[in-house]
Scaffold this motif. Structure first.
Motif, PDB file in Angstrom:
ATOM      1  N   LEU A 237       0.829  -1.209   0.000  1.00 25.37           N
ATOM      2  CA  LEU A 237       0.000   0.000   0.000  1.00 25.37           C
ATOM      3  C   LEU A 237       0.859   1.254   0.000  1.00 25.37           C
ATOM      4  N   ASP A 238       1.919   1.240   0.785  1.00 25.99           N
ATOM      5  CA  ASP A 238       2.810   2.400   0.821  1.00 25.99           C
ATOM      6  C   ASP A 238       3.444   2.649  -0.550  1.00 25.99           C
ATOM      7  N   PHE A 251      -0.611  13.778   2.300  1.00 21.79           N
ATOM      8  CA  PHE A 251      -0.041  12.951   3.365  1.00 21.79           C
ATOM      9  C   PHE A 251      -1.135  12.450   4.301  1.00 21.79           C
ATOM     10  N   LEU A 252      -2.123  13.302   4.563  1.00 21.88           N
ATOM     11  CA  LEU A 252      -3.233  12.914   5.438  1.00 21.88           C
ATOM     12  C   LEU A 252      -4.045  11.785   4.799  1.00 21.88           C
ATOM     13  N   ILE A 257      -5.846   6.197   4.550  1.00 19.33           N
ATOM     14  CA  ILE A 257      -6.124   5.013   3.721  1.00 19.33           C
ATOM     15  C   ILE A 257      -5.378   3.798   4.251  1.00 19.33           C
ATOM     16  N   ILE A 258      -4.100   3.986   4.606  1.00 17.61           N
ATOM     17  CA  ILE A 258      -3.312   2.865   5.119  1.00 17.61           C
ATOM     18  C   ILE A 258      -3.862   2.385   6.468  1.00 17.61           C
ATOM     19  N   TRP A 263      -6.570  -1.840   9.647  1.00 21.07           N
ATOM     20  CA  TRP A 263      -7.536  -2.235  10.665  1.00 21.07           C
ATOM     21  C   TRP A 263      -8.710  -2.996  10.070  1.00 21.07           C
ATOM     22  N   SER A 264      -9.062  -2.729   8.822  1.00 19.84           N
ATOM     23  CA  SER A 264     -10.094  -3.530   8.150  1.00 19.84           C
ATOM     24  C   SER A 264      -9.607  -4.959   7.974  1.00 19.84           C
ATOM     25  N   TYR A 265      -8.350  -5.110   7.576  1.00 21.43           N
ATOM     26  CA  TYR A 265      -7.772  -6.445   7.414  1.00 21.43           C
ATOM     27  C   TYR A 265      -7.710  -7.162   8.764  1.00 21.43           C
TER      28      TYR A 265
END
Length: 676
Positions: A237-238, A251-252, A257-258, A263-265
């Protein structure tokens, strides 16, 4: 049950907070080289706090009555040999029941959130009480499960159209839909459970033989979603979202998103202890990067442990929690030192050595824990991990790619699924080949707590020696090694001179172990599956006592057996000067032929009512096999002069002269009988 972080009972939490602040202020005023030790002191304070919180917040499960209950399914029903097993939660309560339902289409199609109406008596979960057995009750209690119930068709029904959902149940349903996409992608169905376990933590459908093979080769950690999975997701993702790292708003967005993805995963994979550790640590890393502050791995470990324990105090007893933190700490501390010992110019060889150094570092740190919990050591763990870890990384990325391509191109999905299939085959082939190597796994390792602490201390001083190169640390290592050798010799001598009898609590049969030194004779009644079933219950006892020879005798096979260690004569077993009378059936009727010389112990089946006469074996101790509470009360009322033990294993010890020792009988293992 318990409340988490109850403000009205948060004195330890507040005290620790001020202690941490005080230590930080002191650390600021001391030299830079000394701050390392202040950090260790801070970690020790957090550990003490964790233990205090876990003791203070023990889960208490009150007894429930036989009545109608409304429960909500907390997971998908898991198919067993004869039933479906599912964890249910009482409506408007946090009490959970391990429920066994008969096989039917309605049960098979049930899903998390469905409401079930049942009528019955949820019994408190108890262990069998056999020596050195796995503490199943504590394991379930730490998960909030305190009861179990077996239901028939007439004792339950589903409330059609009624559901009670929460975020965890929604996540499980989403995970099931993702796994269903994998099944429809063109993969071979037998490979999907392994991919689902590696990618989403759905280990329920992986067959037992595969789990055993992964355990024996030291790669079982890849079947449980761990911090490695979260780290790989963060890396990809990064990389994909690096274009957002421009300006404050970008940046926000990159950070949010990350964090949302991580936390969804974590939710989808079941919020295991290792996943929570990785998610919390990466949260600090991501937020630190957004604030242009470099995160320190030790601080991240300590703070993540602090927050997790504050959130759920008993998580400190979770094996996954312990292994996860110890493995990461070992990698961070040991791997850099180990990696620097060898240098290779070739990039491929260097990366190979990198993986090996990481694997060995984690294994060294977790060794005392794996020996304590699993009692075995995979000799070729380094070889299996060297091949499996790159393949598992590929499987994880390919599984996400298949899910993504499903909505874009059927051809690309099939192509990716084909590569995924071959990757799974390579993993299984590697595991099977490594498992077949000579001496692939050392089993039956039952070190004592003292020995484990000594091994851990030796590892610690080895690390300090490599850091400081002081000869003092070598002297300490040698001293600890001598102490370890002496304790091992003493323990071995004690085992070789031991004489005892253990009456086991085995469902469906009676079994006793007559132990003298390192030899055990097992005597049992008729038993379905025979020795294989008995081994399941006796294995921890045999391993812990370093038994090297075991003989099995079926009591009903012969009326007279003579042996150097014991003998069977009619209904009597003679061992170490003690006469044991064994009633072979459950009629409870004693005739004149059965009653012979005076017996020291009477071993009965579950008899109700209990037609014993006061003049039969008046001084004998009575042992009942899996007796009920009613029988216990009857013995208390009718035969107060008799000693008895029920429903749990019974230990009988002897002194050096062959007589019964002062400890006598114990109800359960290492728990003294209340009837004297």
């Amino acid at each position: 049950m318990y409340q988490i972080c109850d403000i009205s009972n948060s004195i330890p939490f507040i005290a620790l907070f001020f202690l941490v602040v005080l230590l930080l202020l002191i650390a600021k005023s001391v030299s830079f080289s000394s701050q390392y030790y202040w950090g260790l002191l801070l970690l020790l304070c957090i550990l003490i706090f964790s233990i205090i919180r876990s003791i203070d917040q023990k889960r208490i499960f009150p007894a429930l009555r036989k009545q109608r209950y409304f429960v909500v399914l907390d997971e998908y029903p898991q198919e067993k040999a004869k039933t479906f097993q599912v964890v249910c939660q009482l409506i408007d309560s946090d009490l959970k029941i391990l429920t066994y339902l008969p096989k039917s289409p309605a049960v098979k199609s049930a899903q998390p959130g469905d409401i079930l109406c049942l009528t019955g008596f949820p019994e408190l979960i108890e262990n069998d009480g056999n020596p050195f057995e796995f503490d199943y009750r504590k394991y379930l209690n730490n998960k909030g499960i305190g009861y179990r119930i077996f239901l028939k068709e007439s004792q339950f029904f589903f409330l059609v159209g009624q559901h009670q959902m929460n975020i965890n149940r929604h996540a499980l349903i989403l995970r099931e839909k993702l796994i269903d996409i994998l099944y429809k992608s063109g993969m071979k169905r037998e490979n999907v459970p392994l991919v689902s376990s590696i990618s989403f933590g759905a280990r329920e459908d992986v067959d037992k033989e595969t789990v055993r093979s992964f355990t024996n080769t030291g790669v079982i950690h890849v079947l449980a979603v761990s911090g490695m999975n979260v780290g790989l997701i963060f890396v990809i993702l990064d990389f994909l979202l690096r274009f957002l790292k421009r300006g404050r708003i970008g940046f926000l967005c990159h950070t949010l998103i990350i964090l949302f993805s991580i936390w969804s995963y974590a939710l989808i994979t079941g919020m295991s202890a290792s996943i929570l550790r990785a998610a919390v640590m990466l949260t600090f890393v991501v937020v630190g990067n957004a604030l242009q502050q470099k995160a320190n791995i030790f601080n991240s470990l300590a703070v993540s442990a602090f927050f997790l324990v504050a959130w759920d105090p008993v998580i400190i007893y979770d094996v996954g929690f312990q292994l996860s933190y110890v493995a990461v700490l070992s990698i961070v501390v040991i791997q850099p030192i180990l990696y620097k010992q060898l240098y290779f110019k070739s990039w491929i060889v260097d990366q190979t050595w990198l993986i090996l150094s990481v694997t060995c570092s984690a294994q060294v740190g977790t060794l005392p824990f794996t020996l304590h919990y699993f009692h075995q050591f995979p000799v070729y763990f380094w070889l299996a991990n060297l091949i499996v870890i790159p393949l598992v990384t590929l499987i994880l990325y390919l599984s996400f790619l298949v899910l993504f391509l499903t909505f874009i191109s059927g051809f690309l999905t099939s192509l990716s699924a084909l590569v995924l299939d071959w990757s799974v085959r390579l993993v299984l082939l590697t595991v099977n080949l490594v498992e077949k190597l000579p001496m692939a796994v050392l089993k039956g390792l039952y070190p004592s707590s003292v020995q484990l602490m000594l091994v851990f201390s030796i590892f610690l001083f080895f690390y300090m020696f490599f850091k400081t190169r002081k000869i003092l640390h070598v002297k300490v290592i040698c001293t600890l090694a001598i102490v370890l050798f002496i304790t091992t010799v003493i323990s071995s001598y004690s085992m070789s001179t031991k004489a005892e009898i253990v009456f086991f609590n085995v469902p469906g049969t009676r079994a006793m172990a007559l132990t003298r030194g390192r030899k055990t004779i097992v005597v049992y009644d008729k038993c379905e599956n025979g020795e294989s079933k008995l081994n399941y219950y006796l294995k921890p006892y045999l391993g812990s006592n370093e038994i090297i020879e075991t003989e099995y005798y079926k009591f009903s096979d012969s009326l007279r057996i003579m042996n150097a260690s014991f003998s069977i004569r009619g209904n009597y077993i003679l061992f170490n000067g003690v006469k044991l009378f064994v009633k072979p059936d459950s009629s409870g009727v004693f005739n004149n032929e059965e009653v012979g010389p005076k017996a020291d112990v009477v071993w009965l089946s579950d008899i109700k009512p209990l037609p014993l006469k006061d003049n039969i074996f008046p001084e004998a101790r009575i042992i009942l096999y899996r007796s009920s509470k009613e029988v216990e009360n009857e013995i208390n009322a009718s035969y107060p002069h008799m000693s008895f033990n029920i429903r749990k294993a019974v230990l009988m010890t002897f002194d050096s002269e062959g007589r019964e020792g002062n400890e006598g009988f114990k109800c359960g293992y290492f728990i003294k009988n209340t009837a004297q």
